[in-house]
Design a protein around this motif. Sequence first.
Motif, PDB file in Angstrom:
ATOM      1  N   ALA A   7       0.831  -1.205   0.000  1.00  0.00           N
ATOM      2  CA  ALA A   7       0.000   0.000   0.000  1.00  0.00           C
ATOM      3  C   ALA A   7       0.867   1.258   0.000  1.00  0.00           C
ATOM      4  CB  ALA A   7      -0.916   0.006   1.218  1.00  0.00           C
ATOM      5  N   SER A   8       0.348   2.303  -0.618  1.00  0.00           N
ATOM      6  CA  SER A   8       1.073   3.569  -0.726  1.00  0.00           C
ATOM      7  C   SER A   8       0.437   4.628   0.168  1.00  0.00           C
ATOM      8  CB  SER A   8       1.067   4.063  -2.181  1.00  0.00           C
ATOM      9  OG  SER A   8       1.745   3.157  -3.015  1.00  0.00           O
ATOM     10  N   SER A   9       1.262   5.558   0.609  1.00  0.00           N
ATOM     11  CA  SER A   9       0.807   6.687   1.419  1.00  0.00           C
ATOM     12  C   SER A   9       1.461   7.955   0.913  1.00  0.00           C
ATOM     13  CB  SER A   9       1.185   6.507   2.900  1.00  0.00           C
ATOM     14  OG  SER A   9       0.678   5.303   3.433  1.00  0.00           O
ATOM     15  N   MET A  10       0.793   9.081   1.146  1.00  0.00           N
ATOM     16  CA  MET A  10       1.381  10.387   0.875  1.00  0.00           C
ATOM     17  C   MET A  10       1.088  11.259   2.090  1.00  0.00           C
ATOM     18  SD  MET A  10       1.145  13.764   0.013  1.00  0.00           S
ATOM     19  CE  MET A  10      -0.388  14.192  -0.792  1.00  0.00           C
ATOM     20  N   LEU A  11       2.148  11.728   2.735  1.00  0.00           N
ATOM     21  CA  LEU A  11       2.013  12.465   3.977  1.00  0.00           C
ATOM     22  C   LEU A  11       2.843  13.740   3.942  1.00  0.00           C
ATOM     23  CD1 LEU A  11       2.418   9.515   6.522  1.00  0.00           C
ATOM     24  CD2 LEU A  11       0.270  10.512   5.703  1.00  0.00           C
ATOM     25  N   GLY A  12       2.322  14.760   4.590  1.00  0.00           N
ATOM     26  CA  GLY A  12       3.119  15.937   4.850  1.00  0.00           C
ATOM     27  C   GLY A  12       4.061  15.676   6.013  1.00  0.00           C
ATOM     28  N   LEU A  65       4.003  12.073  13.053  1.00  0.00           N
ATOM     29  CA  LEU A  65       3.053  11.330  13.879  1.00  0.00           C
ATOM     30  C   LEU A  65       3.190   9.832  13.612  1.00  0.00           C
ATOM     31  CD1 LEU A  65      -0.179  13.527  13.619  1.00  0.00           C
ATOM     32  CD2 LEU A  65       1.237  13.166  15.647  1.00  0.00           C
ATOM     33  N   LEU A  66       3.347   9.461  12.347  1.00  0.00           N
ATOM     34  CA  LEU A  66       3.524   8.053  12.017  1.00  0.00           C
ATOM     35  C   LEU A  66       4.832   7.528  12.598  1.00  0.00           C
ATOM     36  CD1 LEU A  66       2.435   5.574  10.500  1.00  0.00           C
ATOM     37  CD2 LEU A  66       3.686   6.378   8.476  1.00  0.00           C
ATOM     38  N   SER A  95       6.134   8.296  15.324  1.00  0.00           N
ATOM     39  CA  SER A  95       5.970   8.013  16.748  1.00  0.00           C
ATOM     40  C   SER A  95       5.443   6.602  16.987  1.00  0.00           C
ATOM     41  CB  SER A  95       5.024   9.039  17.387  1.00  0.00           C
ATOM     42  OG  SER A  95       3.698   8.891  16.870  1.00  0.00           O
ATOM     43  N   ALA A  96       4.745   6.052  15.958  1.00  0.00           N
ATOM     44  CA  ALA A  96       4.236   4.683  16.058  1.00  0.00           C
ATOM     45  C   ALA A  96       5.164   3.676  15.390  1.00  0.00           C
ATOM     46  CB  ALA A  96       2.845   4.588  15.436  1.00  0.00           C
ATOM     47  N   VAL A  97       6.009   4.175  14.473  1.00  0.00           N
ATOM     48  CA  VAL A  97       6.934   3.312  13.733  1.00  0.00           C
ATOM     49  C   VAL A  97       8.337   3.909  13.880  1.00  0.00           C
ATOM     50  CG1 VAL A  97       7.415   2.139  11.541  1.00  0.00           C
ATOM     51  CG2 VAL A  97       5.075   2.844  12.094  1.00  0.00           C
ATOM     52  N   PRO A  98       9.017   3.656  14.989  1.00  0.00           N
ATOM     53  CA  PRO A  98      10.325   4.283  15.251  1.00  0.00           C
ATOM     54  C   PRO A  98      11.386   3.956  14.206  1.00  0.00           C
ATOM     55  CG  PRO A  98       9.424   3.301  17.249  1.00  0.00           C
ATOM     56  CD  PRO A  98       8.562   2.828  16.112  1.00  0.00           C
ATOM     57  N   SER A  99      11.210   2.887  13.440  1.00  0.00           N
ATOM     58  CA  SER A  99      12.217   2.519  12.452  1.00  0.00           C
ATOM     59  C   SER A  99      12.223   3.459  11.244  1.00  0.00           C
ATOM     60  CB  SER A  99      11.983   1.089  11.961  1.00  0.00           C
ATOM     61  OG  SER A  99      10.708   0.966  11.349  1.00  0.00           O
ATOM     62  N   LEU A 100      11.190   4.271  11.089  1.00  0.00           N
ATOM     63  CA  LEU A 100      11.159   5.217   9.982  1.00  0.00           C
ATOM     64  C   LEU A 100      12.246   6.275  10.166  1.00  0.00           C
ATOM     65  CD1 LEU A 100       7.313   5.788   9.515  1.00  0.00           C
ATOM     66  CD2 LEU A 100       8.866   4.673   7.898  1.00  0.00           C
TER      67      LEU A 100
END
Length: 278
Positions: free
Chosen positions: A140-145, A151-152, A154-159
């Motif tokens: 799946a794809s996402s586009m985020l500012g 915010l993401l 904070s839930a996925v520290p590996s990013l």
Amino acid sequence: MAPRESPSACRAEEARERVRAAVRSGLDVSLDLMCGVPCQTPASWRASLETAVSLGVGHVSCYPLMIEPGTPMERMCEEGSLPWPSDDTEAADMEAALDVLGAAGLSRYEVASYARPGMRCKHNIAYWTGVEYLGLGTAASSMLGRESYELLRSAVPSLAAPSADTRRLRLTVASTTDEAISARALADLRFNVEQLSEREAMAEDLMLAARMTDGLPPELLERARNVIGAARVDACLERLVSRNLLGGRADGSLVPTHDGWLLGNELYGALWDLSSDE
């Protein structure tokens, strides 16, 4: 013995009946059709379009076949057992879609999408107008500012932390299907991340807006001049107008012409080129 219908014919009729049932239930129903596929003929493509109309759906999207690298279909094309898709055939198919669907009251509002009045797909439009979205399924794809990405994170520290000049981030879930199914939290998913600078995000906004029949509104053009530079943006737009890929409207918008629709890759490529320095 009476002749028996082929399994594929039975499956096709089952699909049509399920679409009819969805329409009868009052749902807003959309169909996706693919053109330029092997063994398809102009007559069979037109029949598919006419069938979609007869089912009473309010929205239809028509996509030319794309051969993806490394797929069995690419190997078959390279071996000669299947023909490569033809640009001319796909253009003719898109023209046929415009003819058949337009005559039935479905107006084209985006490169590949047609809708009855009031039935434009908000989900599709979000992709082409810079609205953020989050996808969490396999591939799946996402586009985020930047703020939403943090915010993401904070839930996925590996990013990875975004670079100082990053304004937009595009993510793809890299986890396999089995990994996604077994994931117990967002942190268990793996992502591929592409970071876009303010200039790249601006050029992308221009490119994506050019997919819409509403085109590039004056406020978007003004933002592009401020971010990229008026001289560079205006020179690009003037070239596209002179090539009849864009045309002007009384409200100051620039919209794709018929040629710009059929030669979309040339139009989008020229706008994306604004993402780089001179």
